[in-house]
Design an enzyme around this catalytic site. Structure first.
Site, short mmCIF file in Angstrom:
data_model
loop_
_atom_site.label_atom_id
_atom_site.label_comp_id
_atom_site.label_asym_id
_atom_site.label_seq_id
_atom_site.Cartn_x
_atom_site.Cartn_y
_atom_site.Cartn_z
N GLY A 119 0.86 -1.19 -0.15
CA GLY A 119 0.07 0.04 0.05
C GLY A 119 0.95 1.31 0.00
O GLY A 119 0.41 2.31 0.06
N PRO A 151 4.73 -5.32 -0.86
CA PRO A 151 4.72 -3.98 -1.76
C PRO A 151 4.73 -4.47 -3.16
O PRO A 151 5.24 -5.03 -3.54
CB PRO A 151 5.93 -3.30 -1.51
CG PRO A 151 6.99 -4.55 -1.18
CD PRO A 151 6.06 -5.44 -0.31
N GLY A 152 3.80 -3.38 -3.93
CA GLY A 152 3.90 -3.71 -5.48
C GLY A 152 4.30 -2.28 -6.28
O GLY A 152 5.34 -2.08 -6.58
N ARG A 153 3.31 -1.12 -5.77
CA ARG A 153 3.52 0.05 -6.48
C ARG A 153 5.04 0.78 -5.98
O ARG A 153 5.59 1.28 -6.88
CB ARG A 153 2.54 0.96 -5.99
CG ARG A 153 2.42 2.38 -6.85
CD ARG A 153 1.40 3.23 -6.08
NE ARG A 153 0.07 2.53 -5.66
CZ ARG A 153 -1.12 2.53 -6.51
NH1 ARG A 153 -1.15 3.03 -7.69
NH2 ARG A 153 -2.04 1.89 -6.15
N TYR A 190 -10.03 4.86 -12.57
CA TYR A 190 -9.80 5.43 -11.01
C TYR A 190 -10.00 6.89 -11.09
O TYR A 190 -9.75 7.91 -10.40
CB TYR A 190 -8.79 5.07 -10.28
CG TYR A 190 -8.40 3.62 -10.20
CD1 TYR A 190 -9.26 2.84 -9.38
CD2 TYR A 190 -7.32 3.13 -10.90
CE1 TYR A 190 -9.03 1.32 -9.16
CE2 TYR A 190 -7.00 1.69 -10.70
CZ TYR A 190 -7.95 0.95 -10.03
OH TYR A 190 -7.85 -0.57 -9.65
N CYS A 195 -13.57 3.00 -28.26
CA CYS A 195 -14.88 3.55 -28.51
C CYS A 195 -15.51 3.49 -27.20
O CYS A 195 -16.69 2.75 -26.83
CB CYS A 195 -15.69 2.44 -29.31
SG CYS A 195 -14.91 2.21 -31.02
N GLU A 196 -15.05 4.41 -26.00
CA GLU A 196 -15.34 4.52 -24.87
C GLU A 196 -15.25 5.92 -24.61
O GLU A 196 -13.91 6.54 -24.86
CB GLU A 196 -14.87 3.73 -23.90
CG GLU A 196 -14.95 2.28 -23.97
CD GLU A 196 -16.27 1.69 -23.16
OE1 GLU A 196 -16.92 2.41 -22.65
OE2 GLU A 196 -16.51 0.53 -23.53
N TYR A 229 0.63 -1.57 -11.95
CA TYR A 229 -1.05 -1.58 -12.38
C TYR A 229 -1.14 -0.92 -13.73
O TYR A 229 -2.26 -0.35 -14.16
CB TYR A 229 -1.85 -1.00 -11.56
CG TYR A 229 -1.65 -1.71 -9.98
CD1 TYR A 229 -1.89 -2.83 -9.70
CD2 TYR A 229 -0.96 -0.87 -9.11
CE1 TYR A 229 -1.95 -3.32 -8.50
CE2 TYR A 229 -0.72 -1.33 -7.95
CZ TYR A 229 -1.08 -2.76 -7.57
OH TYR A 229 -1.06 -3.19 -6.53
N1 LLP Z 1 -1.38 -7.06 -0.85
C1 LLP Z 1 -2.63 -7.18 -1.20
C2 LLP Z 1 -3.42 -8.05 -0.23
C3 LLP Z 1 -3.15 -6.30 -1.99
O1 LLP Z 1 -4.59 -6.46 -2.33
C4 LLP Z 1 -2.38 -5.37 -2.81
C5 LLP Z 1 -2.84 -4.70 -3.73
C6 LLP Z 1 -1.20 -5.33 -2.52
C7 LLP Z 1 -0.53 -6.11 -1.26
C8 LLP Z 1 -0.05 -4.57 -3.15
O2 LLP Z 1 -0.77 -2.90 -2.74
P1 LLP Z 1 0.42 -1.86 -3.41
O3 LLP Z 1 1.76 -1.92 -2.49
O4 LLP Z 1 0.76 -1.95 -4.73
O5 LLP Z 1 -0.37 -0.59 -3.02
N2 LLP Z 1 -5.10 -1.34 -9.51
C9 LLP Z 1 -5.04 -0.19 -8.52
C10 LLP Z 1 -4.44 -0.76 -7.13
C11 LLP Z 1 -5.15 -1.92 -6.81
C12 LLP Z 1 -4.28 -2.65 -5.68
C13 LLP Z 1 -4.91 -4.03 -5.26
N3 LLP Z 1 -4.27 -4.52 -4.38
C14 LLP Z 1 -4.20 1.05 -9.07
O6 LLP Z 1 -4.01 0.87 -10.17
O7 LLP Z 1 -4.07 1.83 -8.22
#
Ligand code: LLP
Length: 404
Positions: free
Chosen positions: A233, A269-271, A311, A338-339, A367
């Site tokens: 997050g 972490p992802g983002r 979003y 087409c949106e 993402y």
């Molecule tokens: N762990 C769980 C259980 C999650 O559901 C998520 C993200 C993460 C970790 C990783 O979160 P991050 O560190 O990346 O914030 N598509 C959306 C974001 C959706 C996130 C879903 N879950 C966007 O483009 O902002």
């Protein structure tokens, strides 16, 4: 990224050159930025050496995962597909956690077979299903329970996951019941409490609150959790207006938590790992004049980058070749789909563009490609990894024959 001789350049490679060679739309990742993000993430929390499980949903590119794996990261997966990809990238099953509210019996079976670190369950029904499968296999399975701490992450509603109205995790009463169930089971080893309150979080205080909520619950139950999984997050700066997440304060809150709870921390972490390492290069196909604005029609669309349509996300956009001429009219950057929501952003002041010019849409490493689709039967873009002056294709552009 910076302009060198008016050319937007990443590492030692300018986007104009690679776009000419590999075509557009094109996802470009900077290896140096990726590495820097991982090193910084580790540094922020080095006093307690957490297990960092990269949230694969943010970027599922196999070659990128292989690079991430080299830094010792594990993976957070949410489907059998992501689990297969993590294993294919060589990530040790002992560093893989499986999250998600709707794991099927087949997925649970597969995860057990692969002996992953934890299945983080999100409902009582799921726990019972895991128990049933483990019993039939005469095995004991390591699991976590995802708690819904009812904490507002103060982020976009669509990416908030830790409030009681969200579908994620279980409330504290169900949590207590599950603990009792697990204690009486010979097939479940309850090792982890997990939480994940949302994404793109820029304020450390919701994390503090979440830790307090978890701490209170832990003190009420007589159970030793080997792991506390705090999810991911951590937000990034998409614009200069975004404040930076105060990692120091988050770290302090965790250290305080660890004083009263002897456990190992997991992050997902992802983002924060890949977000700002990716750029989408697009070409202007046509410029269409309307009364109040000009539509800049790009060859990239919402199928390539869904965040703005989904979003209302805003991604900084830059010209690939800089000039000093500013357009007199407002520009609206749109795709060919087409949106009406196939629109990236509207800007009052942008340098004057002409057809065939290139633009760079920034911070799309997370993402971006992972949410792409074939809507309108458009081909998915190619992805490249830039390391200094070296450029490697890490995913080929789709061909029409791939669609049939
Ligand atoms: N762990 C769980 C259980 C999650 O559901 C998520 C993200 C993460 C970790 C990783 O979160 P991050 O560190 O990346 O914030 N598509 C959306 C974001 C959706 C996130 C879903 N879950 C966007 O483009 O902002």
């Amino acid at each position: 990224m910076k302009y060198i001789n008016k050319k937007l350049t990443v590492e030692k490679t300018n986007f104009q050159k690679i776009a000419n060679k590999y075509g557009t739309p094109l996802y470009c990742y900077s290896y140096t930025k990726l590495k820097e993000n991982i090193i910084n993430f580790k540094k922020n929390f080095n006093s307690f050496s957490p297990l960092i499980c990269f949230a694969i949903k943010s970027n599922t590119n196999l070659n990128l995962l292989k690079e991430i794996k080299k830094f010792g990261l594990g993976a957070d997966v949410v489907s059998a597909g992501e689990l297969i990809m993590a294993l294919k990238a060589g990530i040790n099953p002992n560093k893989i956690v499986f999250s998600g509210v709707g794991k099927t019996s087949e997925e649970i079976n597969f995860a057990i077979k692969k002996k992953i670190l934890l299945i983080n369950a999100e409902s009582f029904s799921e726990i019972k299903e895991i128990n049933k499968i483990a019993k039939s296999k005469r095995q004991k399975v390591n699991i976590g329970i995802r708690l819904n701490p009812n904490t507002d992450a103060k982020t976009l509603n669509q990416i908030s996951t830790g409030k009681k109205e969200n579908k994620f995790g279980v409330n504290k009463n169900t949590f207590y019941k599950i603990i009792n169930f697990c204690k009486n089971s010979n097939h479940i080893d309850l090792k982890c409490l997990s939480v994940h309150i949302g994404s793109q979080i820029l304020d450390y205080r919701p994390y503090e609150k979440m830790l307090r909520a978890v701490s209170i619950i832990l003190k009420k139950v007589n159970h030793n959790f080997e792991f506390i999984d705090l999810g991911g997050g951590m937000g990034i700066s998409y614009s200069n207006k975004d404040k930076k997440l105060n990692y120091k304060k988050y770290n302090i809150a965790i250290l305080k938590f660890l004083k009263s709870h002897n456990t190992k921390i997991i992050f997902e972490p992802g983002r924060s790992i890949v977000g700002n390492a990716g750029t989408l290069i697009a070409k202007v196909i046509y410029i269409k004049d309307s009364e109040r604005k000009k539509f800049i029609i790009l060859d990239a669309a919402m199928n390539d980058l869904m965040r703005p349509a989904l979003y209302g996300a805003i991604h900084k956009t830059l010209p690939v070749i800089k000039s000093n001429k500013i357009s007199k009219k407002t520009y609206e950057f749109v795709g060919p789909i087409c949106e009406s929501t196939d629109r990236f952003l509207t800007l009052n002041k942008f340098q004057e563009l002409k057809e065939k010019d290139l633009i760079a849409i920034c911070d799309v490493g997370a993402y971006g490609m992972s949410l792409s689709s074939n809507y309108n039967l458009r081909l998915k873009p190619a992805e490249i990894l830039i390391k200094g002056s070296k450029v490697k294709v890490i995913k080929k552009r789709q061909k029409h024959s791939d669609l049939i």
